[in-house]
Design an enzyme around this catalytic site. Structure first.
Site, PDB file in Angstrom:
ATOM      1  N   SER A 518      67.468  73.652 -43.854  1.00 31.37           N
ATOM      2  CA  SER A 518      68.093  72.424 -44.337  1.00 31.37           C
ATOM      3  C   SER A 518      67.801  72.310 -45.816  1.00 31.37           C
ATOM      4  O   SER A 518      66.859  72.909 -46.341  1.00 31.37           O
ATOM      5  CB  SER A 518      67.572  71.193 -43.593  1.00 31.37           C
ATOM      6  OG  SER A 518      66.175  71.056 -43.768  1.00 31.37           O
ATOM      7  N   GLY A 520      69.440  70.160 -49.765  1.00 34.36           N
ATOM      8  CA  GLY A 520      70.124  69.038 -50.370  1.00 34.36           C
ATOM      9  C   GLY A 520      71.579  68.941 -49.995  1.00 34.36           C
ATOM     10  O   GLY A 520      72.174  67.859 -50.069  1.00 34.36           O
ATOM     11  N   PHE A 521      72.187  70.065 -49.577  1.00 33.30           N
ATOM     12  CA  PHE A 521      73.611  70.042 -49.251  1.00 33.30           C
ATOM     13  C   PHE A 521      73.869  69.934 -47.758  1.00 33.30           C
ATOM     14  O   PHE A 521      75.015  69.805 -47.347  1.00 33.30           O
ATOM     15  CB  PHE A 521      74.300  71.289 -49.805  1.00 33.30           C
ATOM     16  CG  PHE A 521      74.364  71.303 -51.301  1.00 33.30           C
ATOM     17  CD1 PHE A 521      75.231  70.469 -51.973  1.00 33.30           C
ATOM     18  CD2 PHE A 521      73.546  72.144 -52.028  1.00 33.30           C
ATOM     19  CE1 PHE A 521      75.286  70.473 -53.354  1.00 33.30           C
ATOM     20  CE2 PHE A 521      73.601  72.148 -53.405  1.00 33.30           C
ATOM     21  CZ  PHE A 521      74.470  71.313 -54.073  1.00 33.30           C
ATOM     22  N   GLY A 522      72.842  70.017 -46.930  1.00 36.10           N
ATOM     23  CA  GLY A 522      73.060  69.866 -45.504  1.00 36.10           C
ATOM     24  C   GLY A 522      72.193  70.793 -44.684  1.00 36.10           C
ATOM     25  O   GLY A 522      71.346  71.529 -45.203  1.00 36.10           O
ATOM     26  N   LYS A 538      76.679  76.111 -42.343  1.00 37.18           N
ATOM     27  CA  LYS A 538      76.103  74.993 -43.080  1.00 37.18           C
ATOM     28  C   LYS A 538      77.019  73.787 -42.973  1.00 37.18           C
ATOM     29  O   LYS A 538      78.196  73.840 -43.338  1.00 37.18           O
ATOM     30  CB  LYS A 538      75.896  75.366 -44.550  1.00 37.18           C
ATOM     31  CG  LYS A 538      75.402  74.210 -45.420  1.00 37.18           C
ATOM     32  CD  LYS A 538      74.956  74.676 -46.788  1.00 37.18           C
ATOM     33  CE  LYS A 538      73.670  75.446 -46.698  1.00 37.18           C
ATOM     34  NZ  LYS A 538      73.071  75.707 -48.024  1.00 37.18           N
ATOM     35  N   ASP A 633      69.519  75.013 -59.058  1.00 33.13           N
ATOM     36  CA  ASP A 633      68.524  74.742 -58.024  1.00 33.13           C
ATOM     37  C   ASP A 633      67.907  76.058 -57.541  1.00 33.13           C
ATOM     38  O   ASP A 633      67.819  76.310 -56.341  1.00 33.13           O
ATOM     39  CB  ASP A 633      69.155  73.990 -56.850  1.00 33.13           C
ATOM     40  CG  ASP A 633      68.108  73.245 -56.014  1.00 33.13           C
ATOM     41  OD1 ASP A 633      66.964  73.092 -56.488  1.00 33.13           O
ATOM     42  OD2 ASP A 633      68.438  72.830 -54.887  1.00 33.13           O
TER      43      ASP A 633
END
Length: 862
Positions: A518, A520-522, A538, A633
């Site tokens: 998991s 920040g985007f899912g 994802k 990131d």
């Protein structure tokens, strides 16, 4: 006396123009040659030392209109290089060698071809025993080489670097640049025709991938055809070939790339041919010619598909059978305007069981609901000359700009349908057919309307049922709006990867049962497709109000980015409010699990390979793809590992896609504390150097095997003041590792920074290399940080290792003090919690409090 004198002059004249003397190995400036002057040696005027190669003014196939300055392999009479391939001369035109280089003059003294300006005067022209024509200066330093300017051939000892290519000749007698190119990229060797790919070396069955390094050049030798990396020390792809004395690789006039070997007694034809079937080349049967695979001993056959017949000798291939139609040229407004005159456009069906030469290697334009939408996409695009539609997947392939041959599919069965755009006076239709004006019986005229009414009622019932099911599905997906212009099938986005239905992914993931990560985007779930391929699915969140079209536009760009160190996007799903991405499955998970988990420690070579792979992936995102991408990131959680710890970057492109002019202006992207560059705190412009900083922080973690802000022990030899300066709380053992690394670097004690679990299986020099690169990457001023291409060079050894600038690293001392203060707060918080809850463990409380406080204090507000 006068006749004798004249006869002597004639003899001198003919002896001058028929010198028939071939110079050996080299000639000096102020030399002139014509074909007539060396006619008795077939134009050859210079040979290599052992006579293996000749330089000649040559006329291929003995035609008398086109002469070229060539290098010829004598035993096979193969032209391996030609200077003036696009500017042929006559038999009386001259080649001059001067101190400025080689110049080929036409009879009117106009220059037809010349070598570029050189940095020093030419002393000699040499033909080596490998076939390389070289201009040398007075110190025997090379000024120019034919090997560096290949035409359609390379030989043993010659390299074809990335960014260069071979171009076929028009014919064996006309050496002008043809339509086929063999290009070397950073990951492959590809054949293209008018920009359309039709073959890749990596997809050849006997091409073995030996490493994941970036390709640097192609070469052939006595035993193999290779793609090399790391300045020739690493083989990326290899095709093993029979042992041979000498070998030549040529891009033939028919578009096939061939490798031939010479043993001294004769050629061994087709050591390697790609593609090995003529039908897979773009123009084997001409425009729209249908190529049928022959038996093993016979060559393919050419026919015209239904609705077409053979064209004239001036138009090789096939043309529409009906005189009412003509084939348009791409974007020829005088014939066709897709916006204003679409009523004149029709489509002729090519028949079943066929395929287009380039569809295997081209990207699907879009995934559509039906054939009509694929047709509409082509009709709105003036460069589209036809399309192929696959029933099973809904894939739509657009044929643009140039039309090549078509071919029968394997076994004669295929669910692909092909249509060619034509211009005519009839109304637009799929598969237009002529109709006969036959009278029908009265009974038929009565029955047909009744039957039509019944069928219409049945279709209406089925539509209503499907509509209700669709509405229920939309409610389940959280989409209460009617399906309108936001539907994927109603807009055109080139390059989208495969589209999956939501139900397919529910089934593939067993209702999203196995969570494997998991961020920040899912959340990411493990899945298995019907063909048993493992994937990572994802479920995207936090994309705000981004519409489906915006989402698909970004996915189209991401899906077209291919690199061995980037996780491959296999497909997507955009239904209702659901946004999902389907990636290749990485069986070793993310780097943080291997690096910080409780399993076996990564060996040093594995850490180095991960660092190098990550650097290569970032270098490609920053400068190797069409649209610059800043990841923003980079952290161990976004570096995934495959077999043999091959590193691949994930989540690239989801933060923000930037054009070159935007890349220095964006300042509001997100990242992860601990890896954020100082410019985030000062609202400075965010560039690709932001990723360089994050990579440097990851590199330090690879060295130490622990988080930069984490619990860890220090060497017993360090004094207390060192511990204090390093941002260490003596009570908890909390260390701000970047500052500790800087201090150890200043003292030359690099080995103390290595993960203690390595147990001495790494040298001080190996650790120093990564630490120096890492510290250069985390310079406070972005301009002092190297770009990722330079980082790759330093890691590989091709670029000198830089020395960190200490004055640009002093900010780490401030971070260390803030870290120490946060550590004390964490200890006090832990003690307070333990006083209230005696059951709480000391270590756990300290880490929890610190993880909350230090990340904010050190990184600052965001």
């Amino acid at each position: 006396m006068e006749p004798i004198f004249c006869f002597s002059l004639i003899l001198l004249f003919f002896s001058g123009i028929s010198a028939d003397y071939i110079f050996s190995e080299s000639i000096n400036p102020n030399f002139t040659a014509t074909y007539l002057q060396f006619i008795y040696s077939s134009g050859a005027f210079l040979s290599s030392r052992n006579g293996t190669f000749e330089a000649a003014i040559f006329n291929p196939e003995h035609q008398q209109s086109r002469f070229y300055l060539c290098v010829i392999h004598v035993p096979s009479r193969t032209i391996i290089w030609s200077a003036n391939r696009d500017a042929p001369i006559s038999n009386s035109d001259t080649m001059n060698l001067t101190t400025k280089g080689i110049t080929i003059f036409y009879h009117d003294r106009n220059v037809k071809w010349s070598t570029p300006p050189l940095k020093s005067p030419v002393s000699a022209l040499q033909l080596t025993e490998t076939g390389n024509l070289v201009l040398l200066d007075s110190s025997n330093v090379s000024l120019w080489e034919s090997f560096q300017h290949p035409t359609d051939t390379i030989v043993m000892g010659q390299r074809l670097p990335v960014g260069t290519w071979l171009s076929s000749a028009i014919s064996v007698s006309d050496l002008s640049t043809g339509d086929y190119n063999l290009s070397i990229t950073s990951s492959d060797a590809i054949l293209q025709w008018h920009g359309q790919t039709y073959w890749k070396l990596s997809m050849v069955s006997n091409a073995f991938q030996d490493s994941s390094h970036m390709v640097e050049y192609m070469a052939i030798n006595r035993t193999a055809l290779d793609l090399f990396g790391s300045n020739g020390t690493v083989t990326v792809f290899r095709v093993v070939l029979p042992m041979a004395h000498f070998r030549i690789a040529k891009l033939a006039v028919n578009g096939q790339f061939t490798v031939q070997s010479f043993s001294g007694t004769g050629w061994v034809v087709q050591d390697f041919v790609g593609p090995d079937n003529g039908c897979e080349t773009p123009f084997f049967c001409g425009r729209l010619g249908l190529c049928t695979h022959g038996a093993a001993s016979s060559s393919p056959s050419c026919y015209c598909p239904p609705n077409f017949h053979a064209g004239s000798s001036d138009v090789p291939g096939c043309v529409p059978s009906s005189g009412s139609y003509s084939s348009p040229s791409a974007c020829n407004s005088s014939v066709y305007d897709g916006a204003s005159n679409s009523s004149s456009v029709s489509y002729l069906e090519l028949g079943g069981g066929i395929q287009y030469f380039g569809n295997t290697y081209s990207n699907t334009v879009t995934y559509v609901v039906n054939l009509t939408i694929c047709q509409d996409i082509c009709s709105r695009n003036c460069s589209c000359l036809g399309f192929f539609y696959e029933n099973s997947s809904g894939s739509c392939y657009i044929l643009e700009n140039q039309l090549g041959s078509i071919m029968s599919s394997s076994g004669g069965a295929n669910n692909s349908l092909g249509y060619i755009k034509v211009i005519g006076a009839l109304a637009s239709a799929i598969d237009p057919r002529t109709s006969e004006d036959d009278s029908l019986p009265v009974a038929v005229l009565v029955i047909i309307p009744i039957a039509g009414f019944i069928i219409a009622m049945a279709l209406g019932f089925l539509w209503l049922r499907r509509y209700r099911t669709s509405r229920a599905k939309e409610r389940e997906l959280g989409n209460f709006k009617s399906r309108s212009s936001d539907d994927l099938e109603t807009f055109y986005i080139p390059g989208l990867p495969k589209r999956f239905d939501y139900e397919e992914l529910v089934e593939a993931t067993d209702s999203f049962k196995t969570l494997i990560g998991s961020g920040g985007f899912g959340a990411v779930f493990k899945g298995q497709l019907p063909d048993k391929t493992l994937v990572a699915v994802k479920k995207i969140v936090s994309l705000g109000n981004q519409g489906k079209k915006d989402f698909c536009t970004e996915i189209a760009i991401i899906g077209n980015i291919h690199h061995v160190n980037l996780v491959k996007l296999k497909g997507f799903c955009a239904e209702g409010r659901q946004r999902l991405l389907i990636y290749e499955f990485m069986n070793r998970g993310s780097l943080d699990r291997s690096l910080f988990g409780g399993g076996p420690a990564l060996e040093w070579q594995e850490r180095f390979d991960i660092a190098l792979g990550t650097a290569r992936g970032l270098a490609y995102l920053h400068g190797g793809c069409e649209q610059k991408i800043i990841h923003c990131d980079i952290k161990p959680e976004n570096i995934l590992l495959h077999d043999h710890f091959q590193a691949k970057i994930s989540d690239f492109g989801l933060s923000k896609l930037l054009s070159p002019e935007q890349s220095g202006l964006f300042t509001t992207m997100r990242g992860t504390r601990g890896y954020l560059a100082p410019e985030w705190l000062t609202n400075s412009a965010i560039t690709e150097k932001t990723d360089v900083y994050s990579f440097g922080m990851v590199l330090l973690e690879l060295v130490s095997g622990r988080k930069n802000c984490s619990v860890g022990s220090q060497s017993p030899s360090k004094d207390e003041s060192m511990s204090s300066n390093s941002g260490t709380s003596s009570g908890t053992g909390l260390v701000y590792f970047p500052l500790y690394a800087l201090e150890m670097h200043e003292q030359g004690r690099h080995l103390e920074l290595a993960d203690p679990r390595l147990g001495g299986r790494v040298s001080n020099e190996e650790v120093e290399k990564l630490v120096r690169v890492a510290l250069c990457c985390v310079h406070e001023e972005p301009s002092l940080r190297p770009n990722m291409a330079t980082v790759v060079g330093m890691l590989e050894g091709g670029t000198p290792l830089a020395q960190p600038r200490i004055e640009s690293l002093n900010f780490l001392r401030f971070y260390g003090r803030r870290f120490s203060e946060a550590s004390m707060i964490a200890e006090e918080s832990t003690a307070s919690q333990q006083a209230r809850k005696p059951s709480a463990t000391s270590t756990g409380g300290s880490q929890t409090a610190f993880s909350y406080i230090s990340s904010h204090d050190i990184s600052g507000p965001r």
